[in-house]
Design a protein around this motif. Structure first.
Motif, PDB file in Angstrom:
ATOM      1  N   PHE A   1       8.988  47.924  31.771  1.00 50.99           N
ATOM      2  CA  PHE A   1       9.250  46.487  31.700  1.00 50.99           C
ATOM      3  C   PHE A   1      10.431  46.123  32.593  1.00 50.99           C
ATOM      4  CE2 PHE A   1      11.229  42.888  29.263  1.00 50.99           C
ATOM      5  CZ  PHE A   1      10.231  41.971  29.496  1.00 50.99           C
ATOM      6  N   GLU A   2      11.454  46.969  32.548  1.00 48.62           N
ATOM      7  CA  GLU A   2      12.633  46.704  33.379  1.00 48.62           C
ATOM      8  C   GLU A   2      12.288  46.760  34.863  1.00 48.62           C
ATOM      9  OE1 GLU A   2      16.238  48.206  30.457  1.00 48.62           O
ATOM     10  OE2 GLU A   2      15.526  49.554  32.000  1.00 48.62           O
ATOM     11  N   TRP A   3      11.475  47.727  35.244  1.00 42.60           N
ATOM     12  CA  TRP A   3      11.062  47.820  36.656  1.00 42.60           C
ATOM     13  C   TRP A   3      10.362  46.543  37.091  1.00 42.60           C
ATOM     14  CZ3 TRP A   3       8.588  53.319  36.044  1.00 42.60           C
ATOM     15  CH2 TRP A   3       9.615  54.280  36.050  1.00 42.60           C
ATOM     16  N   LYS A   4       9.483  46.093  36.232  1.00 45.79           N
ATOM     17  CA  LYS A   4       8.695  44.910  36.580  1.00 45.79           C
ATOM     18  C   LYS A   4       9.612  43.697  36.756  1.00 45.79           C
ATOM     19  CE  LYS A   4       5.392  41.904  34.271  1.00 45.79           C
ATOM     20  NZ  LYS A   4       4.555  41.812  33.076  1.00 45.79           N
ATOM     21  N   LEU A   5      10.555  43.513  35.839  1.00 44.07           N
ATOM     22  CA  LEU A   5      11.465  42.378  35.936  1.00 44.07           C
ATOM     23  C   LEU A   5      12.326  42.462  37.195  1.00 44.07           C
ATOM     24  CD1 LEU A   5      12.727  41.797  32.317  1.00 44.07           C
ATOM     25  CD2 LEU A   5      11.199  40.376  33.663  1.00 44.07           C
ATOM     26  N   MET A   6      12.784  43.683  37.495  1.00 47.31           N
ATOM     27  CA  MET A   6      13.549  43.885  38.721  1.00 47.31           C
ATOM     28  C   MET A   6      12.776  43.437  39.938  1.00 47.31           C
ATOM     29  SD  MET A   6      14.994  47.690  38.471  1.00 47.31           S
ATOM     30  CE  MET A   6      15.044  47.968  40.225  1.00 47.31           C
ATOM     31  N   GLY A   7      11.504  43.791  39.937  1.00 47.04           N
ATOM     32  CA  GLY A   7      10.676  43.440  41.082  1.00 47.04           C
ATOM     33  C   GLY A   7      10.503  41.942  41.206  1.00 47.04           C
ATOM     34  N   LEU A   8      10.425  41.269  40.062  1.00 45.91           N
ATOM     35  CA  LEU A   8      10.194  39.832  40.101  1.00 45.91           C
ATOM     36  C   LEU A   8      11.477  39.069  40.378  1.00 45.91           C
ATOM     37  CD1 LEU A   8       7.735  39.411  37.126  1.00 45.91           C
ATOM     38  CD2 LEU A   8       7.251  39.064  39.538  1.00 45.91           C
ATOM     39  N   ASN A   9      12.567  39.470  39.770  1.00 46.10           N
ATOM     40  CA  ASN A   9      13.814  38.731  39.912  1.00 46.10           C
ATOM     41  C   ASN A   9      14.991  39.636  39.538  1.00 46.10           C
ATOM     42  OD1 ASN A   9      16.008  37.037  39.760  1.00 46.10           O
ATOM     43  ND2 ASN A   9      14.920  35.383  38.732  1.00 46.10           N
ATOM     44  N   PRO A  10      15.548  40.332  40.531  1.00 47.36           N
ATOM     45  CA  PRO A  10      16.588  41.314  40.233  1.00 47.36           C
ATOM     46  C   PRO A  10      17.847  40.696  39.622  1.00 47.36           C
ATOM     47  CG  PRO A  10      16.281  41.073  42.599  1.00 47.36           C
ATOM     48  CD  PRO A  10      15.162  40.338  41.949  1.00 47.36           C
ATOM     49  N   ARG A  11      18.201  39.486  40.048  1.00 51.22           N
ATOM     50  CA  ARG A  11      19.412  38.868  39.495  1.00 51.22           C
ATOM     51  C   ARG A  11      19.245  38.616  38.004  1.00 51.22           C
ATOM     52  NH1 ARG A  11      22.693  36.146  43.348  1.00 51.22           N
ATOM     53  NH2 ARG A  11      23.359  34.736  41.738  1.00 51.22           N
ATOM     54  N   PHE A  12      18.092  38.094  37.668  1.00 50.74           N
ATOM     55  CA  PHE A  12      17.792  37.818  36.277  1.00 50.74           C
ATOM     56  C   PHE A  12      17.817  39.113  35.469  1.00 50.74           C
ATOM     57  CE2 PHE A  12      14.182  37.613  33.201  1.00 50.74           C
ATOM     58  CZ  PHE A  12      14.751  36.736  32.295  1.00 50.74           C
ATOM     59  N   ALA A  13      17.197  40.137  36.012  1.00 53.08           N
ATOM     60  CA  ALA A  13      17.143  41.414  35.309  1.00 53.08           C
ATOM     61  C   ALA A  13      18.548  41.968  35.110  1.00 53.08           C
ATOM     62  CB  ALA A  13      16.284  42.405  36.096  1.00 53.08           C
ATOM     63  N   TYR A  14      19.358  41.862  36.148  1.00 54.81           N
ATOM     64  CA  TYR A  14      20.714  42.396  36.066  1.00 54.81           C
ATOM     65  C   TYR A  14      21.513  41.638  35.022  1.00 54.81           C
ATOM     66  CZ  TYR A  14      25.429  43.663  37.493  1.00 54.81           C
ATOM     67  OH  TYR A  14      26.719  44.107  37.513  1.00 54.81           O
ATOM     68  N   TYR A  15      21.413  40.315  35.075  1.00 50.67           N
ATOM     69  CA  TYR A  15      22.132  39.518  34.104  1.00 50.67           C
ATOM     70  C   TYR A  15      21.637  39.809  32.689  1.00 50.67           C
ATOM     71  CZ  TYR A  15      23.148  35.827  30.986  1.00 50.67           C
ATOM     72  OH  TYR A  15      23.514  35.172  29.867  1.00 50.67           O
ATOM     73  N   GLY A  16      20.355  40.052  32.562  1.00 49.49           N
ATOM     74  CA  GLY A  16      19.773  40.290  31.248  1.00 49.49           C
ATOM     75  C   GLY A  16      20.036  41.684  30.702  1.00 49.49           C
ATOM     76  N   GLY A  17      20.857  42.465  31.379  1.00 55.38           N
ATOM     77  CA  GLY A  17      21.243  43.740  30.817  1.00 55.38           C
ATOM     78  C   GLY A  17      20.557  44.936  31.440  1.00 55.38           C
ATOM     79  N   VAL A  18      19.704  44.713  32.424  1.00 54.72           N
ATOM     80  CA  VAL A  18      19.097  45.848  33.109  1.00 54.72           C
ATOM     81  C   VAL A  18      20.103  46.367  34.133  1.00 54.72           C
ATOM     82  CG1 VAL A  18      17.174  46.598  34.540  1.00 54.72           C
ATOM     83  CG2 VAL A  18      16.823  44.812  32.829  1.00 54.72           C
ATOM     84  N   ASP A  19      20.344  47.660  34.103  1.00 55.73           N
ATOM     85  CA  ASP A  19      21.286  48.237  35.057  1.00 55.73           C
ATOM     86  C   ASP A  19      20.563  48.398  36.392  1.00 55.73           C
ATOM     87  OD1 ASP A  19      23.209  49.554  36.415  1.00 55.73           O
ATOM     88  OD2 ASP A  19      23.675  50.973  34.822  1.00 55.73           O
ATOM     89  N   VAL A  20      20.470  47.276  37.115  1.00 54.39           N
ATOM     90  CA  VAL A  20      19.624  47.246  38.314  1.00 54.39           C
ATOM     91  C   VAL A  20      20.012  48.306  39.339  1.00 54.39           C
ATOM     92  CG1 VAL A  20      18.881  45.828  40.253  1.00 54.39           C
ATOM     93  CG2 VAL A  20      18.955  44.847  37.980  1.00 54.39           C
ATOM     94  N   PRO A  21      21.295  48.481  39.664  1.00 53.30           N
ATOM     95  CA  PRO A  21      21.596  49.506  40.676  1.00 53.30           C
ATOM     96  C   PRO A  21      21.086  50.888  40.286  1.00 53.30           C
ATOM     97  CG  PRO A  21      23.516  48.151  40.232  1.00 53.30           C
ATOM     98  CD  PRO A  21      22.494  47.754  39.236  1.00 53.30           C
ATOM     99  N   ARG A  22      21.318  51.252  39.024  1.00 54.91           N
ATOM    100  CA  ARG A  22      20.861  52.591  38.621  1.00 54.91           C
ATOM    101  C   ARG A  22      19.354  52.689  38.584  1.00 54.91           C
ATOM    102  NH1 ARG A  22      23.947  54.797  33.447  1.00 54.91           N
ATOM    103  NH2 ARG A  22      22.135  56.129  33.221  1.00 54.91           N
ATOM    104  N   ARG A  23      18.717  51.630  38.062  1.00 54.57           N
ATOM    105  CA  ARG A  23      17.255  51.648  38.026  1.00 54.57           C
ATOM    106  C   ARG A  23      16.679  51.701  39.437  1.00 54.57           C
ATOM    107  NH1 ARG A  23      18.333  52.867  34.129  1.00 54.57           N
ATOM    108  NH2 ARG A  23      18.299  51.910  32.060  1.00 54.57           N
ATOM    109  N   ALA A  24      17.345  51.006  40.367  1.00 58.12           N
ATOM    110  CA  ALA A  24      16.833  50.985  41.740  1.00 58.12           C
ATOM    111  C   ALA A  24      16.883  52.390  42.332  1.00 58.12           C
ATOM    112  CB  ALA A  24      17.648  50.012  42.599  1.00 58.12           C
TER     113      ALA A  24
END
Lengths: 306, 376, 530
Positions: B225-248
């Motif tokens: 789910f986190e991957w999908k959100l990152m793909g759609l909107n990384p800023r939103f995902a990051y703000y929402g608590g997804v550790d985007v840099p690490r997930r990336a």
């Protein structure tokens, strides 16, 4: 000291400068055109095939440009009209160019990897009268084919067009603030389309130079990522044509030096072929480091991964 | 109500969009087939005959089908590698290089270490995964920490991988003899083969398993789910608590690892040694596979079957007509190009020029096309 | 001054739009709208968000093509398919979001699209700059032609936009929400400019939803509702309430009903000596300190671009401060935004499409992010539970048109805002609520319910921090008003003891000097004086 190396640096930088000027125009119009290699390989193939079939360099050059511009038009249609992601469309164009030319190499010229022929005429080398005799300048400025001079003269031409003319102003505004351009009635898509076609034009020159002047042969994937190297130069120079060309020339110099290295060091050829790629990646790292440092200093986070 | 959502695509809003995942690939294939047919015609061949050979050479008769299965195995891996990254918004098109590095490490572990098969095979396969993942870590780290366009770096690293692995195969670890290759792997590291007709091997099952696992991860886990959100909107995902840099970084390395598995399968299952320049471009084919599959792991299997069949058939085509295998690549990338236009299917209904002016909010969204290194 | 314009009334209208219909797919944005604009009049076009005001004017300006209907400009039937044609007929438009190229000069921005040329298609810079200077002097809008637009304050950028239209000999000027970004003082200057232009024979169409301004400046008022112009009235003895009633179709309360705040001593947000840089490296937030206590609503007023965005980003963990501390419920800033959320922050960003929502994702997905641990069992995602919860929230927060599977972009602005609220406010840990521009792009009905929710949160003992460029919103909802100017808090006022006029003075930096070098450079001296 051997001044041939200057001469070869100038020649090595030539296709990079052509490609970079094509890339600068699209960069300034707000498009990251990664498809330069695709345009170039198609141009290179068309050039050699036309030269082989007609024996005319002029027709070959025109053919190369037409082919490259047509592919650029295809790119523009998909990216601008059909709103395809420029990275995906660009990637597809690169591989399409590579596979199409490989297919035609076999289908039209009957060769599998490399094609060359005695029937292909050479671009004459121009000896500039007085300069030719001067030691360093002679090696730099004289003894090149016409395309080399065209490449270097295209730099001020591009700069002049971008910074002095109406078209240039509009193009730069389209790149920076397309909505500002649209609001005063400028057709943003049209300008972007034109920029892409001009990119194709320059890549046409680059391709023809590669297969008819730099060497006289066509090999599969012979552009060897020169388009991407040119892009890195553009990033490095932030899109300024003069600085972009300067970076390309430095790059040519480094490559020319590295060509001499095997005789000196006996290194494996693979390691020398690595140099352009490694240098390019390093250039990108420097660009990234530069901008990231500025951003970190401001404390701004940005996670636009796209 | 949960079951129907298992394999839902990232975009869906209307009925047309629900049908799109099926319609778009078919339309793209159709267009590619037509354009390719014209090309064949221009080369002075009969397109129906050429396509007939492609089909009969790939799916008619058990031996041909087995060849197709052999050809589709690396494509499943590379397609899956691309799909995983693209779905998370990372343009990993360095799969070719990641595969080569993975193959090299697999080849080294395969010949240099001597173990019983039940340890040797997993270790050699793992080596492939690690090799690909490490190679993918380079663009990932540059992307995350220095904001360097990963797409350009990936494209540059492909030839670098080819040259570096070539250097190992021709100098450092070269096997005796005229060929640029590593020594043959121990039989204890070889993936079992099932047939005399083709080199299809246990790697196929590993590939299918990877697809199923990733399909489950995508549909059923937080990570997916986190991957999908990152793909759609990384800023939103990051703000929402997804550790985007690490997930990336993680998702790029996972993609690279899967690409490395393609290399492992080639070395351990097909060639039984690492050969310099062994790949005819499986990594690039993977882009087409992933696009056709719309980044869906199960779709990857189907798309890989299609392109595997074309690759298998192209060998027959080359023998019978002399048309090179590049025809198949041309078809693939026409397909990619057409699929890339998928965001604008409503173009059929509405002119894009009007769409630009109509909603200023939309045009203010991050523009992928804008050069990233640019400063105002 | 209305009298000064009335004589024009006998003349034929300069613009006449009839039966205008605009459809986007099956959605009707404008249905049979009709409007007439007289010469030399200031004509206000009011209506809720989504009533079709901007769409109607975009049609007039050629940015959108009408589906059907007729437009006459100066008595001629016209059909514009791009702005260039509209410009040719003397129509100019100043958009709410300025359409300027920031790294180019004032002169370049003004001539863009109608460039004076010399030989070889070259731009005649000398003439461009001279004409820009002359034009700005003629209309009393002082501007340096060589200044880089990106360095100008908002009020001056607006002048560039107006001059851009006048340079093209616009006689009909459309101003889309021109006061949204201005201080009250700048607004007054703008109104003076508008009046002098109208007296000079220009017709001005003034799109707004600020009713006070409508009454102050306009000659006639057209009210739009659901894509129709429901009424056009003379600005003569009308009240804001009457207009508002027309806009919504029912009478509305413009004030938020709330009891007196009873703040406790517990400090939920403490910002101490915070300094942060903007994207261009300027000192956007400059040694700023503030507090928000439990049980109060604190409003942060200020003209956009005075560091509010950077301040909020710092608090939300999206920007790293250079100096100073931020503590949320007693916990300092962590390295990630999620740390601040865990500490008790609920943040409702203004950038709904970028940070607050994933517009392509479904509503349930948008409501679930930030609550993921709750639905995770060993990493497995309990999708069914997340959907059920989203369903309940949709009902609870009255998200109209909300179906769990629909993408967030299918919702109206107000309902998107409710999705954000539902997600943020239902986190049990959330004690400090930061609402950034909560009513931007939200229709009046939804504004009421959003404001009511914020008041309820306050009464439940949470702290609310509202950042808004809309002074009316700040004044109506806040218990305490802070004014931010050039990166500093220049005033801390009790809402009950102050008024718009006073706050407006602080917003403009107290004693005039509204324009000057870019924010940050000189912020220190000025703020010290305050």
């Amino acid at each position: 000291m051997d001044f041939d190396i200057l001469n070869s640096a100038v020649r090595i930088a030539t296709p990079l400068i052509f490609a970079a000027m094509g890339g600068v125009v699209t960069y300034q119009a707000g498009m990251l055109n990664i498809a330069l290699d695709g345009f170039m390989i198609v141009a290179a193939f068309t050039a050699i095939a036309t030269a082989y079939l007609t024996g005319s360099l002029t027709i070959a050059l025109i053919g190369a440009i037409v082919a490259s511009v047509l592919l650029a038009a295809l790119m523009a249609v998909f990216n601008i009209r059909l709103r395809a992601n420029i990275f995906i469309a660009g990637t597809a164009i690169i591989f399409l160019g590579n596979s199409l030319t490989a297919l035609l190499l076999k289908g039209v010229l009957g060769q599998d990897g490399v094609f060359t022929s005695d029937r292909i005429p050479n671009f004459p080398v121009i000896r500039v009268p007085v300069v030719d005799g001067i030691p360093v300048l002679g090696a730099l400025l004289s003894g090149h084919t016409i395309l080399v001079y065209v490449a270097y003269l295209s730099v001020p031409l591009v700069a002049w067009s971008l910074y002095r003319t109406r078209w240039g102003l509009r193009l730069r505004v389209v790149g920076e603030a397309p909505e500002a351009a649209a609001a005063v009635g400028i057709d943003v898509d049209k300008i972007k389309f034109q920029a892409m076609l001009i990119s194709g034009l320059f890549c046409g020159f680059a391709g023809a130079y590669l297969s008819l002047a730099y060497v006289t042969l066509f090999a599969r994937e012979m552009t060897a990522e020169r388009g991407l190297i040119a892009l890195a130069a553009i990033f490095f120079a932030r899109g300024n044509p003069y600085r972009t060309a300067l970076v390309a020339v430095l790059f040519g110099g480094a490559t020319a030096l590295s060509v001499r290295l095997p005789q000196v060091t006996g290194l494996a050829p693979q390691l020398l072929q690595l140099i352009p790629y490694v240098v390019t990646v390093l250039a990108l790292v420097i660009v990234g480091w530069r901008t990231t440092r500025a951003r970190n200093r401001y404390g701004a986070w940005r996670f636009d991964l796209g | 109500m949960a079951p129907e959502s298992t394999a839902e695509p990232p975009r869906k809003s209307t009925l047309a969009a629900v049908l799109a995942p099926v319609v778009q690939p078919l339309v793209a294939i159709l267009i590619a087939t037509c354009v390719g047919g014209l090309l064949v015609l221009a080369l002075g061949r009969n397109p129906f005959e050429v396509y007939g050979i492609l089909i009969s050479g790939s799916v008619v008769g058990v031996p041909n089908i087995l060849v197709t299965l052999q050809m589709m195995t690396p494509l499943i891996f590379t397609g899956l590698a691309v799909a995983v990254s693209f779905r998370a918004g990372l343009w990993n098109i360095g799969v070719e290089g990641q595969m080569l590095v993975g193959a090299l490490l697999s080849g080294i572990v395969g010949y240099a270490i001597h173990l019983p098969w039940f340890l040797h095979i997993p270790l050699a396969v793992l080596a492939g995964f690690v090799g690909g993942a490490l190679w993918a870590a380079i663009p990932a780290l540059l992307r995350v920490y220095l904001n360097v366009n990963e797409l350009v770096v990936c494209l540059m690293l492909n030839p670098v991988a080819l040259l570096v692995t070539g250097f190992f195969a021709s100098h450092v670890l070269k096997a005796p003899g005229p060929t640029n290759k590593l020594p043959d792997i121990d039989p204890s590291a070889a993936l079992p083969n099932f047939s005399i007709y083709s080199q299809v091997n246990a790697g196929l099952f590993l590939a299918l398993a990877c697809c199923i696992v990733l399909a489950l991860v995508n549909a059923r886990t937080i990570r997916g789910f986190e991957w999908k959100l990152m793909g759609l909107n990384p800023r939103f995902a990051y703000y929402g608590g997804v550790d985007v840099p690490r997930r990336a970084i993680g998702v790029m390395m996972l993609g690279g690892g899967i690409a490395g598995l393609a290399g492992a399968e080639q070395v351990l299952g097909q060639y039984r040694a690492f050969y310099d320049n062994f790949s005819p471009g499986y990594g690039f084919d993977g882009i087409a596979v992933a696009m056709l599959a719309n980044f869906d792991p199960i779709g990857v299997i189907l798309a890989a079957f299609l392109f595997g069949a074309l690759n298998g058939g192209s060998a027959v085509l080359q023998m019978m007509t002399g048309l090179s295998k590049y025809l198949v690549q041309v078809l693939q990338f026409i397909t990619v190009l057409v699929l890339a236009a998928q965001f604008s299917w409503n173009w059929l209904r509405r002119r894009p020029v009007a769409a630009l002016a109509q909603e200023p909010e939309r045009s203010a969204a991050p523009d992928l096309a804008h050069p990233s290194g640019r400063q105002a | 001054m209305q009298e000064a314009v009335l004589p024009h009334k006998g003349l034929p209208p300069v613009v006449r739009m009839r039966d205008i219909v605009k459809m986007f797919g099956s959605f009707v944005a404008v249905r049979s709208a009709a409007i007439e604009i007289g010469r030399g009049e200031i004509h206000a076009l009011v209506g809720e968000n989504g009533a079709g005001k901007s769409t109607l004017m975009n049609i007039l300006y050629g940015l959108l093509e009408r589906t059907s209907g007729a437009i006459e400009v100066f008595g001629q039937d016209v059909h514009f398919s791009n702005p260039r044609q509209a410009i040719g007929y003397g129509i100019g438009m100043v958009h709410q979001h300025f359409k300027l190229a920031p790294s180019f000069t004032v002169a370049e921005n003004i001539i863009l699209g109608s460039e004076p040329l010399t030989t070889y298609q070259r731009i005649d810079r000398v003439r461009a700059e001279r004409e820009t200077r002359e034009l700005s002097q003629r209309f009393g809008l002082n501007l340096d032609p060589r200044a880089i637009v990106g360095t100008l304050p908002v009020g001056l950028r607006q002048r560039v936009e107006i001059l851009k239209a006048l340079y093209r000999q616009a006689e009909i000027l459309i101003l889309d929400e021109p006061t949204a970004v201005l201080t009250p003082q700048e607004t007054r200057e703008l109104f003076a400019t508008m009046r002098s232009l109208a007296e000079g024979g220009h017709s001005i169409i003034f799109i707004t939803h600020k009713l006070r301004e409508v009454i102050e400046v306009s000659d006639r008022i057209s009210i739009m509702r659901h894509g129709e112009v429901v009424d056009t009235i003379d600005n003569d003895n009308v009240t804001a309430q009457q207009i508002a009633g027309h806009m919504v179709g029912r009478s509305v309360l413009l004030r938020v009903e709330k009891s007196v705040a009873r703040p406790t001593t517990e400090v939920l947000l403490k910002v101490d000596g915070l300094t942060a840089l903007g994207d261009r490296g300027e000192r956007a937030v400059d040694d700023l300190s503030l507090e928000v206590r439990a049980g109060e609503i604190v409003g942060l007023a200020g003209v956009q671009g005075n560091g509010q965005d950077e301040l909020v980003e710092c608090i939300a963990g999206l920007r790293r401060p250079v100096e100073g501390n931020v503590a949320i419920c007693g916990t300092g800033l962590g390295p990630k935004p999620s740390d601040n959320r865990d500490a008790g922050l609920a943040y409702i960003p203004a950038d709904r499409g970028g940070v607050g929502l994933s517009l392509e994702s479904s509503i349930w997905e948008n409501m679930t992010i930030g609550h993921l641990p709750q639905f995770s069992r060993f990493g497995v995602f309990a999708i069914g539970k997340a959907r059920d919860r989203a369903k309940q929230l949709i009902a609870c927060f009255d998200v109209r048109g909300g179906e769990v599977e629909k993408p967030a972009k299918s919702l109206s602005g107000g309902n998107q805002q409710k999705v954000q609220l539902a997600r943020e406010l239902t986190r049990p840990a959330a004690r400090l609520i930061i609402a950034e521009q909560p009513s931007q792009g939200v229709d009046i009905g939804a504004i009421e319910s959003i404001h009511r929710t914020l008041v309820e949160m306050r009464d439940a003992g949470r702290g609310v921090f509202v950042v808004s460029a809309d002074l009316d919103e700040i004044m109506s909802i806040s218990d305490r008003v802070l004014v931010m100017y050039r990166g500093r808090i220049v005033a801390n006022l009790l809402a009950a003891e102050t008024d718009t006029e006073e706050v407006g003075r602080y917003m403009g930096g107290l004693d005039g000097e509204p324009f000057g070098p870019s924010a940050g450079d000189t912020g220190k001296g000025l703020a010290d004086g305050a």
